[in-house]
Scaffold this active site. Structure first.
Site: not given
Ligand code: IPM
Ligand code: MG
Length: 352
Positions: A136, A186, A218, A242, A246
């Protein structure tokens, strides 16, 4: 106790209204809030996604409640002016390196999970994601090679102190839960991950009471849908965290339910300075229609009360009120229901 409220873009403002409603219903003595612009909204008004006055407000506060940033209308701006830079900039400026993303099944929602109910029922995990390093924040660019081809690159790295401090957060979190820590990397391909693994093993010597395991990312993605109940605390880098967080959200049923805390080492009078935000984004497609689920935002407020203001009892009350609302069938469109954003906020406030 000062809370900076940064609603941001898309559904950010509407879910922030509901979190404030819940905060007001708690009627805590001595809490004040102040608003500031952030993201695409701030870019349009002030020419920058993270204006100096917004950063100054955050620095002068005990906690930051953050809605969401992201605006398709800003996607063609230079990268440093895009809305996402606001959240990345805040994480960096305030050294908020530890991102806590809990994912727990709510009773009664098993059928809404993307997984079979008997698998989903077992989910009770915490992802501890590193937030200040990794690919990042490395050097990045699109450049033209000598032969004229364009090449994009992003430099991935972790320094040992960066790994060490997040490893400590992971181990301490495991001590406060079921005592199991799974470090995701990884290391079979990446040197960044090899160092990560070496340092996590070094740190583990200080936590003989925590059972440490390692998993390639993975495999972790696969295990998270095969048997999420096996995880207690997962510690991982910025990019992997990240993605996995999700994924974990859909295992629970909706990304509209997952809160997060971003913490550093800075202490305030009441606890640790932190930024609290739902893990979802600005959802521009449903913004302004009352369709957003404010529960992740409200649960982020609960984490704020716990970690930054030292108000554990109030935090637990908010979490219980959300769980009760869900159990009573208060569901937004993301959960197959018809409650509007405001109705969900009202329902949670009423249950306090
Ligand atoms: C999160 C989001 C952020 C990230 C974006 C909006 C930069 O996806 O907080 O998970 O990738 O960290
Ligand atoms: Mg995110």
């Amino acid at each position: 106790m000062k809370i900076a409220c940064l609603a941001g873009d898309g559904i950010g403002p509407e879910i922030m209204v509901e979190a404030k409603k819940v905060l007001a219903a708690l009627a805590i003595d001595g809490v004040t809030t102040a608003d500031a612009d952030v993201g695409g909204t701030a870019y349009r008004k002030h020419g920058h996604p993270l204006p100096p006055e917004t950063l100054a407000l955050c620095e002068a506060s005990d906690a930051i409640l953050f809605g969401a940033v992201g605006d398709p209308g800003c996607d063609n701006l230079e990268r440093h002016l895009r809305p996402e830079q606001a959240i990345l900039g805040l994480r960096q400026a305030l050294t908020l390196f530890a991102n806590l993303r809990p994912a727990t099944m709510f009773a009664g929602l098993e059928d809404l999970s993307a997984l079979r109910p008997e698998v989903a029922r077992e989910i009770d995990l915490l992802i501890v994601r590193e937030l200040n390093g990794d690919v990042y924040f490395g050097e990045k660019a699109i450049r033209v090679l000598d032969d004229g081809r364009r090449q994009g690159f992003d430099f991935m790295s972790y320094a040992e102190d960066e790994v060490r401090r997040i490893a400590h957060v992971g181990f301490r979190a495991a001590q406060g839960r079921k005592g199991r820590l799974c470090s995701v990397d990884k290391a079979n391909v990446l040197e960044t991950s090899q160092l990560w693994r070496d340092v996590v093993i070094e740190v583990s010597a200080e936590y003989p009471d925590v059972e440490l395991s390692h998993m390639y990312v993975d495999n972790a993605a696969m295990q998270l849908v095969r048997n999420p109940g096996q995880f207690d605390v997962v510690v991982t880098g910025n990019l992997f965290g990240d993605i996995l967080s999700d994924q974990a959200s859909m295992c629970v049923g909706s990304i509209g339910l997952l809160a997060s805390a971003s913490l550093g080492e800075r202490q305030t009078q009441y606890g640790t300075l932190g930024l609290y935000e739902p893990i979802h984004g600005s959802a521009p497609d449903i913004a302004g229609q009352g369709k957003a689920n404010p529960m992740a935002m409200i649960l982020s407020l609960a984490m704020l009360l716990r970690h930054s203001l030292g108000l554990e009892a109030e935090a637990a009350r908010v979490e219980a009120a959300v769980a009760r609302a869900l159990a009573d069938g208060v569901k937004g469109a993301d959960l197959g229901g018809s409650a509007t954003c405001a109705e969900i906020g009202d329902a949670v406030a009423a249950r306090l």
